[in-house]
Write a protein that holds these residues in place. Structure first.
Motif, PDB file in Angstrom:
ATOM      1  N   GLY A  68     -35.338  23.132  47.601  1.00  0.00           N
ATOM      2  CA  GLY A  68     -33.900  23.405  47.579  1.00  0.00           C
ATOM      3  C   GLY A  68     -33.116  22.199  47.124  1.00  0.00           C
ATOM      4  O   GLY A  68     -33.386  21.637  46.077  1.00  0.00           O
ATOM      5  N   ARG A  69     -32.170  21.778  47.933  1.00  0.00           N
ATOM      6  CA  ARG A  69     -31.352  20.614  47.586  1.00  0.00           C
ATOM      7  C   ARG A  69     -32.158  19.326  47.625  1.00  0.00           C
ATOM      8  O   ARG A  69     -31.692  18.294  47.152  1.00  0.00           O
ATOM      9  CB  ARG A  69     -30.151  20.533  48.505  1.00  0.00           C
ATOM     10  N   GLY A  70     -33.381  19.379  48.170  1.00  0.00           N
ATOM     11  CA  GLY A  70     -34.254  18.205  48.209  1.00  0.00           C
ATOM     12  C   GLY A  70     -34.950  17.950  46.886  1.00  0.00           C
ATOM     13  O   GLY A  70     -35.637  16.946  46.728  1.00  0.00           O
ATOM     14  N   GLY A  71     -34.791  18.855  45.930  1.00  0.00           N
ATOM     15  CA  GLY A  71     -35.350  18.644  44.605  1.00  0.00           C
ATOM     16  C   GLY A  71     -36.756  19.191  44.436  1.00  0.00           C
ATOM     17  O   GLY A  71     -37.308  19.869  45.298  1.00  0.00           O
ATOM     18  N   THR A  72     -37.331  18.876  43.301  1.00  0.00           N
ATOM     19  CA  THR A  72     -38.677  19.316  42.945  1.00  0.00           C
ATOM     20  C   THR A  72     -39.611  18.127  43.054  1.00  0.00           C
ATOM     21  O   THR A  72     -39.314  17.049  42.529  1.00  0.00           O
ATOM     22  CB  THR A  72     -38.684  19.882  41.507  1.00  0.00           C
ATOM     23  N   VAL A  73     -40.732  18.333  43.738  1.00  0.00           N
ATOM     24  CA  VAL A  73     -41.702  17.255  43.934  1.00  0.00           C
ATOM     25  C   VAL A  73     -43.101  17.750  43.597  1.00  0.00           C
ATOM     26  O   VAL A  73     -43.377  18.946  43.622  1.00  0.00           O
ATOM     27  CB  VAL A  73     -41.681  16.706  45.383  1.00  0.00           C
ATOM     28  N   VAL A  74     -43.992  16.804  43.316  1.00  0.00           N
ATOM     29  CA  VAL A  74     -45.392  17.139  43.086  1.00  0.00           C
ATOM     30  C   VAL A  74     -45.957  17.659  44.405  1.00  0.00           C
ATOM     31  O   VAL A  74     -45.689  17.103  45.476  1.00  0.00           O
ATOM     32  CB  VAL A  74     -46.177  15.905  42.603  1.00  0.00           C
ATOM     33  N   ALA A  75     -46.716  18.731  44.329  1.00  0.00           N
ATOM     34  CA  ALA A  75     -47.309  19.327  45.533  1.00  0.00           C
ATOM     35  C   ALA A  75     -48.226  18.324  46.233  1.00  0.00           C
ATOM     36  O   ALA A  75     -48.813  17.444  45.590  1.00  0.00           O
ATOM     37  CB  ALA A  75     -48.090  20.585  45.154  1.00  0.00           C
ATOM     38  N   ARG A  76     -48.349  18.474  47.549  1.00  0.00           N
ATOM     39  CA  ARG A  76     -49.233  17.573  48.314  1.00  0.00           C
ATOM     40  C   ARG A  76     -50.659  17.648  47.811  1.00  0.00           C
ATOM     41  O   ARG A  76     -51.350  16.647  47.735  1.00  0.00           O
ATOM     42  CB  ARG A  76     -49.203  17.926  49.789  1.00  0.00           C
TER      43      ARG A  76
END
Length: 86
Positions: A68-76
């Motif tokens: 969401g507002r935390g953005g897009t990150v590489v999956a764990r």
């Protein structure tokens, strides 16, 4: 000193491939934040829709997650294996 991985590409496929390559090579670690869609679009000179399509494909393939507002990150545990030895 932190060196950021430079995402490249001018198409959704090219951008997605660049991110996947960064994950595979270990340049983008698990939990690494990707740039916001609009900022990356400006940097690459493409439309935000192109970057959004690339991110959508990466999410579908399990390489990144969106918070969401935390953005897009590489999956764990990205769906691609790193070539770096354990």
């Amino acid at each position: 000193m932190v060196i950021q991985y430079g995402i490249t590409g001018t198409t959704a496929k090219g951008i997605a491939a660049s991110v996947e390559r960064g994950v595979t090579e270990g340049a983008l670690a698990p939990e690494a934040a990707l740039p916001p869609v609009r900022r990356l679009a400006d940097e690459l000179g493409v439309s935000p829709g192109t970057v959004a399509t690339a991110y959508k494909e990466l999410r579908r393939r399990g390489i990144v997650v969106t918070r969401g507002r935390g953005g897009t990150v590489v999956a764990r545990v990205p769906a691609v294996a790193s070539r770096r030895p354990p």
